[in-house]
Design an enzyme around this catalytic site. Structure first.
Site, PDB file in Angstrom:
ATOM      1  N   SER A   1       0.823  -1.213   0.000  1.00  0.00           N
ATOM      2  CA  SER A   1       0.000   0.000   0.000  1.00  0.00           C
ATOM      3  C   SER A   1       0.856   1.260   0.000  1.00  0.00           C
ATOM      4  CB  SER A   1      -0.943   0.012   1.211  1.00  0.00           C
ATOM      5  OG  SER A   1      -0.216   0.185   2.416  1.00  0.00           O
TER       6      SER A   1
ATOM      7  N   ALA B   1      -2.404   0.611  10.261  1.00  0.00           N
ATOM      8  CA  ALA B   1      -1.831  -0.747  10.224  1.00  0.00           C
ATOM      9  C   ALA B   1      -1.939  -1.370   8.829  1.00  0.00           C
ATOM     10  CB  ALA B   1      -2.551  -1.633  11.239  1.00  0.00           C
ATOM     11  N   PRO B   2      -0.875  -2.050   8.390  1.00  0.00           N
ATOM     12  CA  PRO B   2       0.376  -2.369   9.100  1.00  0.00           C
ATOM     13  C   PRO B   2       1.451  -1.287   8.996  1.00  0.00           C
ATOM     14  CG  PRO B   2       0.371  -3.473   6.989  1.00  0.00           C
ATOM     15  CD  PRO B   2      -0.950  -2.777   7.087  1.00  0.00           C
ATOM     16  N   GLY B   3       1.143  -0.148   8.360  1.00  0.00           N
ATOM     17  CA  GLY B   3       2.089   0.960   8.388  1.00  0.00           C
ATOM     18  C   GLY B   3       2.660   1.396   7.054  1.00  0.00           C
ATOM     19  N   GLY B   4       2.084   0.936   5.943  1.00  0.00           N
ATOM     20  CA  GLY B   4       2.630   1.288   4.629  1.00  0.00           C
ATOM     21  C   GLY B   4       2.617   2.780   4.339  1.00  0.00           C
TER      22      GLY B   4
ATOM     23  N   ASP C   1      -4.377   3.365  14.868  1.00  0.00           N
ATOM     24  CA  ASP C   1      -5.002   2.099  14.492  1.00  0.00           C
ATOM     25  C   ASP C   1      -4.978   1.166  15.703  1.00  0.00           C
ATOM     26  OD1 ASP C   1      -5.667  -0.492  13.185  1.00  0.00           O
ATOM     27  OD2 ASP C   1      -5.349   0.642  11.346  1.00  0.00           O
TER      28      ASP C   1
ATOM     29  N   ASP D   1      -9.458   5.100  18.380  1.00  0.00           N
ATOM     30  CA  ASP D   1     -10.443   5.139  17.297  1.00  0.00           C
ATOM     31  C   ASP D   1     -10.142   6.299  16.353  1.00  0.00           C
ATOM     32  OD1 ASP D   1     -12.639   5.175  15.648  1.00  0.00           O
ATOM     33  OD2 ASP D   1     -14.129   5.232  17.252  1.00  0.00           O
TER      34      ASP D   1
ATOM     35  N   ASP E   1      -6.443   5.552   4.928  1.00  0.00           N
ATOM     36  CA  ASP E   1      -6.766   4.419   4.051  1.00  0.00           C
ATOM     37  C   ASP E   1      -7.642   3.425   4.819  1.00  0.00           C
ATOM     38  OD1 ASP E   1      -6.734   2.895   1.731  1.00  0.00           O
ATOM     39  OD2 ASP E   1      -4.924   1.819   2.281  1.00  0.00           O
TER      40      ASP E   1
ATOM     41  N   LYS F   1     -13.407   3.925  -0.618  1.00  0.00           N
ATOM     42  CA  LYS F   1     -13.681   2.564  -1.079  1.00  0.00           C
ATOM     43  C   LYS F   1     -15.044   2.546  -1.766  1.00  0.00           C
ATOM     44  CE  LYS F   1     -10.006   1.518   1.377  1.00  0.00           C
ATOM     45  NZ  LYS F   1      -8.686   1.220   0.798  1.00  0.00           N
TER      46      LYS F   1
END
Length: 362
Positions: free
Chosen positions: A196, A229-232, A248, A268, A284, A313
């Site tokens: 990502s 997460a995961p941090g891209g 996250d 949150d 994202d 999305k």
């Protein structure tokens, strides 16, 4: 007395898109053409990777350009003004008819972009393009038609729909992608937590001008990553020297934390607020667009961040209509605050069922 150069006529517009999104690209192009009072017929073929607007009456390409800004099209990866279509190209000598057709346009060009649809059939032509490109480029240079030292000239697109059919098109650098087929060739960094990160890298290159990138992505500036997460995305900003607060409840990859520039808070993303304004907020999160768009507008309008890049999305159907609803929600919040703003939206190469947006106050 010498006469001024008369631009060749545009037969229509060719827009390249992600395969499967032809109906969305066609609807958007048709809507833009109607607003520009351009009459023509839309041709969409499912999973072809491109859409064509054939004008009822050919017009000088610069006149069409003044009326319809191709750079604003969301589902458009690459676009050009069609000036010729060649059918039944001989397999043993495609150079000769292409060279003659290009010369007959009466135009000179700053660059040559050889392209195919982003489909399996199109990819089978990649080997041919690698061999053919230098030959055509050399021929055009010999004919005095290719002037790389003249960036004000239009770019030439040669779009091979198939081995025997080619579309010739023109574009200005300001209205279309700098990359053939609108596909940036980005390498996956070895330490990035996820692919990502390429999405954010492409968004920065596509949605921001070089001057904007230089001014707003300086080391030491602060950023927030909602749904990190995961941090891209956090890693992408940290790799540019920004200090990032990653929001996250899920874990971040060790390579993200290893940058030393990322603080992880398990809270949150819809309710957390920074104590001080930050330069960037990126997002994202996998949520409904109707929840994301108002949240992004609130962050920018309230001054929590100066600018934002975020994803929406999209549903499987009526994607264009969903984008317009999100655009209206953002506009409503900005108008409520009497705020002038910039909103840029693009369906990037690294996007799938989503679009990426850039929002900032003007």
């Amino acid at each position: 007395m010498p006469t001024a150069h008369q631009p060749c006529e545009s037969l229509g517009l060719l827009v390249q898109c992600r395969p499967g999104f032809e109906s969305d690209a066609g609807l958007e192009l048709e809507t833009a053409a109607r607003a520009a009072r351009l009459e023509g017929k839309i041709d969409t073929q499912p999973n072809s990777g491109f859409v064509v607007l054939a004008l009822d009456t050919p017009q000088p390409h610069d006149a069409v350009r003044r009326r319809l800004d191709l750079s604003r099209l969301i589902f458009c990866r690459q676009a050009c003004h069609v000036v010729a279509v060649l059918d039944e190209l001989p397999e043993r000598d495609r150079l000769t008819p292409l060279r003659a057709a290009i010369a007959s346009t009466g135009e000179r060009f700053s660059a040559l972009l050889l392209e195919t649809p982003d489909t399996n059939d199109g990819k089978e032509q990649s080997g041919f393009l690698r061999r053919f490109g230098p030959l055509l480029e050399e021929a055009l240079a010999k004919d005095g038609l290719l002037r790389s030292d003249s960036p004000h000239l239009p770019r030439l697109h040669v779009f091979f729909e198939g081995p025997k059919r080619a579309w010739l098109g023109l574009s200005a650098s300001s209205e279309a992608s700098p990359w053939p087929m609108g596909i940036p060739r980005l390498r996956m960094p070895k330490d990035a937590p996820s692919r990502s990160t390429l999405k954010l890298a492409e968004a920065i290159l596509t949605l921001l001008s070089p001057d904007e990138q230089k001014a707003t992505l300086r080391p030491g500036l602060t950023a927030v990553d909602l749904g990190a997460a995961p941090g891209g995305w956090s890693w992408q900003l940290a790799s540019r020297g920004l200090r990032v607060t990653a929001i996250d409840n899920g874990p971040l990859a060790p390579s993200a934390l290893a940058t030393g520039l990322i603080d992880h808070l398990k809270v949150d993303g819809f309710t957390w607020k920074p104590k001080k304004p930050v330069e960037w907020m990126v997002c994202d999160m996998v949520e409904q667009p109707s929840r994301i768009a108002p949240l992004m507008a609130e962050w920018v309008a309230s001054g929590r961040c100066r600018r934002s890049i975020f994803n929406l999305k999209l549903p499987m159907k009526r994607r264009y209509e969903e984008i317009e609803r999100c655009r209206a929600a953002i506009d409503h919040r900005m108008r409520a605050g009497n705020i002038k703003y910039i909103l840029r939206i693009k369906h990037l190469y690294h996007d799938r069922e989503e679009v990426t947006c850039y929002l900032t106050k003007r």
